[in-house]
Design a protein around this motif. Sequence first.
Motif, mmCIF file in Angstrom:
data_model
loop_
_atom_site.group_PDB
_atom_site.id
_atom_site.type_symbol
_atom_site.label_atom_id
_atom_site.label_comp_id
_atom_site.label_asym_id
_atom_site.label_seq_id
_atom_site.Cartn_x
_atom_site.Cartn_y
_atom_site.Cartn_z
ATOM 1 N N ASN A 133 35.634 26.604 23.700
ATOM 2 C CA ASN A 133 34.514 26.813 24.621
ATOM 3 C C ASN A 133 34.311 28.300 24.898
ATOM 4 N N LEU A 134 35.347 29.111 24.648
ATOM 5 C CA LEU A 134 35.281 30.543 24.925
ATOM 6 C C LEU A 134 35.094 31.392 23.671
ATOM 7 N N GLY A 135 35.346 30.834 22.480
ATOM 8 C CA GLY A 135 35.196 31.594 21.240
ATOM 9 C C GLY A 135 35.939 30.948 20.094
ATOM 10 N N ASN A 136 35.777 31.529 18.908
ATOM 11 C CA ASN A 136 36.369 30.969 17.703
ATOM 12 C C ASN A 136 37.522 31.791 17.143
ATOM 13 N N GLY A 137 37.893 32.856 17.796
ATOM 14 C CA GLY A 137 38.993 33.705 17.328
ATOM 15 C C GLY A 137 40.083 33.798 18.355
ATOM 16 N N VAL A 138 41.320 34.033 17.858
ATOM 17 C CA VAL A 138 42.465 34.119 18.772
ATOM 18 C C VAL A 138 43.554 34.962 18.127
ATOM 19 N N PRO A 139 44.219 35.823 18.908
ATOM 20 C CA PRO A 139 45.374 36.548 18.362
ATOM 21 C C PRO A 139 46.614 35.660 18.353
ATOM 22 N N LEU A 140 47.475 35.876 17.372
ATOM 23 C CA LEU A 140 48.758 35.187 17.284
ATOM 24 C C LEU A 140 49.859 36.219 17.396
ATOM 25 N N LYS A 141 50.922 35.871 18.127
ATOM 26 C CA LYS A 141 52.045 36.778 18.283
ATOM 27 C C LYS A 141 53.302 35.955 18.571
ATOM 28 N N PRO A 142 54.466 36.578 18.506
ATOM 29 C CA PRO A 142 55.685 35.840 18.880
ATOM 30 C C PRO A 142 55.622 35.436 20.351
ATOM 31 N N ALA A 143 56.205 34.296 20.667
ATOM 32 C CA ALA A 143 56.207 33.808 22.045
ATOM 33 C C ALA A 143 56.965 34.777 22.942
ATOM 34 N N GLU A 144 56.492 34.941 24.140
ATOM 35 C CA GLU A 144 57.156 35.795 25.123
ATOM 36 C C GLU A 144 58.343 35.071 25.705
#
Length: 158
Positions: free
Chosen positions: A146-157
């Motif tokens: 609903n907010l967009g089609n892209g997302v960053p991926l990173k190691p879990a905090e």
Amino acid sequence: MVMAPLVLVVIVSFVLVSIAVRYGDDTVSDTYYKDSRLYHYSAEQDEQARALGLAGVLLFSPQDSTVSLDLRGNLTYPEKLLLTLSHPVEADLDEHVVLEQVSAGRYRGAVKAPMQHRWYLQVIPELNPEEFRRAQWRLKGEINFNLGNGVPLKPAEL
């Protein structure tokens, strides 16, 4: 007349049991294990991803039902990666997508899951979803379509 309430209770009981069996809670699928009464979280995969400097950006394309991943880090890029889309409520909607390398650090795959609402994402270099605990590293993210089609991926905090 005397038996009517008893018959009604039996019928309602069968209905409630069938609803409980069919719509039972889904299990948690992550690197948790139970030790006595305590739950521990294994962060080895996240630490390895952090040590390799791994990060990525996922871009979903609803028009042609594909997803692309731009991965960067200090590693030899594998030919294929596994992207897991986990629905926050219904495990039946979870999907595993094999991402194939199209160039150094760039991957592409086909998505069947509906690109709407919110999903939890995980990328690992292991292609068998049952063996995700054995993967050397992982990247995680969360997307709300609903907010967009892209997302960053990173190691879990931690």
